[in-house]
Design an enzyme around this catalytic site. Sequence first.
Site, PDB file in Angstrom:
ATOM      1  N   GLU A 145      92.003 103.059  84.125  1.00 35.38           N
ATOM      2  CA  GLU A 145      91.137 103.783  85.058  1.00 35.38           C
ATOM      3  C   GLU A 145      90.887 105.226  84.638  1.00 35.38           C
ATOM      4  OE1 GLU A 145      92.609 104.052  89.085  1.00 35.38           O
ATOM      5  OE2 GLU A 145      94.649 104.301  88.380  1.00 35.38           O
TER       6      GLU A 145
ATOM      7  N   LYS B  24      88.524 107.937  95.634  1.00 36.82           N
ATOM      8  CA  LYS B  24      89.919 108.044  96.055  1.00 36.82           C
ATOM      9  C   LYS B  24      90.247 107.084  97.176  1.00 36.82           C
ATOM     10  CE  LYS B  24      94.048 109.729  96.205  1.00 36.82           C
ATOM     11  NZ  LYS B  24      94.940 109.192  95.158  1.00 36.82           N
TER      12      LYS B  24
ATOM     13  N   ARG C 105      87.361 112.686  96.352  1.00 35.89           N
ATOM     14  CA  ARG C 105      87.184 111.327  96.870  1.00 35.89           C
ATOM     15  C   ARG C 105      86.183 110.536  96.032  1.00 35.89           C
ATOM     16  NH1 ARG C 105      88.385 110.923 102.631  1.00 35.89           N
ATOM     17  NH2 ARG C 105      86.726 109.404 102.813  1.00 35.89           N
TER      18      ARG C 105
ATOM     19  N   LYS D  79      96.738 102.349  85.284  1.00 33.13           N
ATOM     20  CA  LYS D  79      96.624 103.800  85.049  1.00 33.13           C
ATOM     21  C   LYS D  79      95.847 104.062  83.768  1.00 33.13           C
ATOM     22  CE  LYS D  79      97.376 105.235  88.094  1.00 33.13           C
ATOM     23  NZ  LYS D  79      97.862 104.598  89.242  1.00 33.13           N
TER      24      LYS D  79
ATOM     25  N   ASN E 117      79.664 108.601 107.210  1.00 29.81           N
ATOM     26  CA  ASN E 117      80.603 107.882 106.319  1.00 29.81           C
ATOM     27  C   ASN E 117      80.716 106.463 106.822  1.00 29.81           C
ATOM     28  OD1 ASN E 117      81.440 109.885 104.736  1.00 29.81           O
ATOM     29  ND2 ASN E 117      83.571 109.889 105.406  1.00 29.81           N
ATOM     30  N   GLY E 118      80.761 105.501 105.928  1.00 28.91           N
ATOM     31  CA  GLY E 118      80.955 104.117 106.381  1.00 28.91           C
ATOM     32  C   GLY E 118      79.730 103.273 106.085  1.00 28.91           C
TER      33      GLY E 118
ATOM     34  N   TRP F  20      78.732 108.512  98.229  1.00 28.14           N
ATOM     35  CA  TRP F  20      79.096 107.569  97.179  1.00 28.14           C
ATOM     36  C   TRP F  20      78.234 106.338  97.463  1.00 28.14           C
ATOM     37  CZ3 TRP F  20      81.899 102.824  96.612  1.00 28.14           C
ATOM     38  CH2 TRP F  20      82.426 102.618  95.328  1.00 28.14           C
TER      39      TRP F  20
ATOM     40  N   HIS G 101     101.178  81.458  76.117  1.00 25.39           N
ATOM     41  CA  HIS G 101     100.271  80.507  76.769  1.00 25.39           C
ATOM     42  C   HIS G 101      98.815  80.913  76.614  1.00 25.39           C
ATOM     43  CE1 HIS G 101     103.662  78.324  78.372  1.00 25.39           C
ATOM     44  NE2 HIS G 101     104.202  79.503  78.634  1.00 25.39           N
TER      45      HIS G 101
ATOM     46  N   GLU H  34     101.078  98.213  86.760  1.00 25.24           N
ATOM     47  CA  GLU H  34     100.658  99.545  87.215  1.00 25.24           C
ATOM     48  C   GLU H  34     100.300 100.438  86.021  1.00 25.24           C
ATOM     49  OE1 GLU H  34      99.604 101.030  89.620  1.00 25.24           O
ATOM     50  OE2 GLU H  34     100.044 103.159  89.385  1.00 25.24           O
TER      51      GLU H  34
ATOM     52  N   CYS I 117      82.355 108.523 100.456  1.00 26.08           N
ATOM     53  CA  CYS I 117      81.662 109.614 101.132  1.00 26.08           C
ATOM     54  C   CYS I 117      82.652 110.528 101.848  1.00 26.08           C
ATOM     55  CB  CYS I 117      80.704 109.056 102.173  1.00 26.08           C
ATOM     56  SG  CYS I 117      79.581 107.853 101.511  1.00 26.08           S
TER      57      CYS I 117
HETATM   58  C1  F6R Z   1      94.803 103.404  91.353  1.00 20.34           C
HETATM   59  C2  F6R Z   1      94.518 103.672  92.743  1.00 20.34           C
HETATM   60  C3  F6R Z   1      93.959 102.580  93.567  1.00 20.34           C
HETATM   61  C4  F6R Z   1      94.591 102.585  94.970  1.00 20.34           C
HETATM   62  C5  F6R Z   1      93.900 101.542  95.856  1.00 20.34           C
HETATM   63  C6  F6R Z   1      94.530 101.495  97.230  1.00 20.34           C
HETATM   64  O1  F6R Z   1      95.338 104.529  90.717  1.00 20.34           O
HETATM   65  O2  F6R Z   1      94.705 104.767  93.226  1.00 20.34           O
HETATM   66  O3  F6R Z   1      94.128 101.342  92.950  1.00 20.34           O
HETATM   67  O4  F6R Z   1      95.957 102.316  94.849  1.00 20.34           O
HETATM   68  O5  F6R Z   1      92.547 101.865  95.976  1.00 20.34           O
HETATM   69  O6  F6R Z   1      94.419 102.710  97.894  1.00 20.34           O
HETATM   70  P1  F6R Z   1      95.315 103.057  99.133  1.00 20.34           P
HETATM   71  O7  F6R Z   1      96.731 103.137  98.662  1.00 20.34           O
HETATM   72  O8  F6R Z   1      94.802 104.371  99.617  1.00 20.34           O
HETATM   73  O9  F6R Z   1      95.143 101.945 100.130  1.00 20.34           O
END
Ligand code: F6R
Length: 608
Positions: free
Chosen positions: A488, A603, A27, A485, A101-102, A75, A504, A481, A2
């Site tokens: 997602e 985000k 976000r 990427k 928010n929250g 959200w 394994h 990582e 949110c």
């Molecule tokens: C993946 C991504 C998420 C964040 C995770 C932590 O591309 O962006 O996996 O890394 O939600 O977010 P922060 O770094 O804001 O704590």
Amino acid sequence: MCGIVGFTGKQQAAPLLLEGLKRLEYRGYDSAGIAVIGDAGIAVEKVSGRIDNLCEKTDNGKAIFGTTGIGHTRWATHGAPTDLNAHPHLSNDGRFAVVHNGIIENYAVLREELKAKGYRFLSETDTEVVVHLVEMFYDGDLKSAVLKTVSRLEGSYALGILCTDQPDTLFVAREHSPLILGVGVGENYFASDVTALVSYTKNAIYMDDGEIAELTPQGITVYDCRGREVEKPVSRITWDVEAAEKGGYDHFMLKEIMEQPQAVQAALTPRIRGKDIVLDDFELTAEDLRNIDKIVITACGSAYYAGCAGKYAIEEFCRIPVSVELASELRYGNPIIDEHTLLIVVSQSGETADTIAALKECQRLGAKSVAIVNVVGSTIAKLADHTLYTWAGPEIAVATTKGYTTQLAVLYLFALYAARKLGRLEDAAYEALLDEVLSLPQKMQQAIDKNHALPALAKKIHTFHSLFFIGRNTDWAVALEAALKMKEISYIHAESYAAGELKHGTIALIDEGQSVIAVCCNERLLDKTVSNILEMKARGAKVIAVAFQGERRVIAQADDIISIPHIEPIFSPALAVVPLQLLAYYVARENGCDIDKPKNLAKSVTVE
Ligand code: F6R
């Protein structure tokens, strides 16, 4: 997640609120709404789906009159993403409107209590209890009603509140959820995120937990939880609108990938004085470091994977054991942590709920904490004993790129700093390693410039249903990582495996035509990884390898090569990940995905 915005001034509020909400789109959200106080009371418009729908419904805000209002992108957590569940929520008498928010954790109890008193609920949200509480406590004194309301709430909230009796006033409240006040001239603002404010004002007040504030066009007054006025400093926002916009790229993600050389430079350079590394506003003495018997790194998602890569550098140079823990596990894991533990918390946003909870739990157990955070003034930055900012600038795309590589840059500096303090690195070795870290921005640029074939490579693999990413040691950290990427943003199933683990179990899935992406930058283990590549190929897989330029052992075996400039292998994750971010980007583009706002993702994950 949110987002909230609010405005009070002389201009029409609705167009400004919609503009602010658009800046919060990144976000992630599934519905949006605004409420504005006009001559006939509070006008509310809300829709499920995109903000564009709200713009259409309100003629870009021109159909709603009034100079004070609040807005929200939702959200969904409690209740489906419907028009009714969208915020703002109105009180039964129509005099109050609230955005939130929250999560209100005790909402169920409050809902029953309010229902018993005759309040009617129109939505399934936790938020609606707030607006009914304000109505219940209101006796002509809005500040007192807000204070009484927040005293009944458990959980996290950033609240924006309107009341028709004070048509040019906004009330806000903060607890465990970001809230920033924008200080203007003859007008004032609030938002959950600085990006919604930068085009209007560069002057900001960062609210702390437990505080409420009253905003009118003439001024802002902040109060503590007992209603006593609190003096708050006005900070200057250094991000500009340009930094929060696309700058000619098709997507924020591409812009942010391309910005990495500058972002990493910004994370490194200010901390270097000659051959010394200087931490921002604190120092860890040799004695402090000798008192530490282990380091725990905690984070979520990519930030956790940055921790996985950083662990190798810290252990190698400092010879202190490092464990990397998912914050969502650590917070409930009854961890063995005490005053001899140094906790490193990694977070781009500084607002990730699980990471905040893990930090608090470890602090409770006595750990000292250092946060590696991008967003200035964020909750984690405030909570940790010390903060090292990554200075990556605003990261808008949901999938992190420059957030991740700047976290790595800071972790590498930390590893060298601590090792030198502890006397565990000779001067010559330290200086050579520091030079390698400082070469990262230039080599990242080369890794971007030289990999022209990535869009073509993406065309080869974009129809696959599944991809494997393999590597050993630091290369495995990159594989983790890179797979995240890929999945997602392109929605292709991608699995990362420590190459030595394949036999394994997972090798059972390797078949004719399966695509495997092998990260091959750890020279010490290269022969082993090449053996794994051969095993994959023997079963019909096609292998794309990431390797240092001219690395013959890999070139001889891989079907396709992504090359990067040579660097000390322990720092290679920050370099090897760059073309793999680009590969994921091009695959997602081939597949027509919503790259900056992948489905189901947000985000900043401010709820558990
Ligand atoms: C993946 C991504 C998420 C964040 C995770 C932590 O591309 O962006 O996996 O890394 O939600 O977010 P922060 O770094 O804001 O704590």
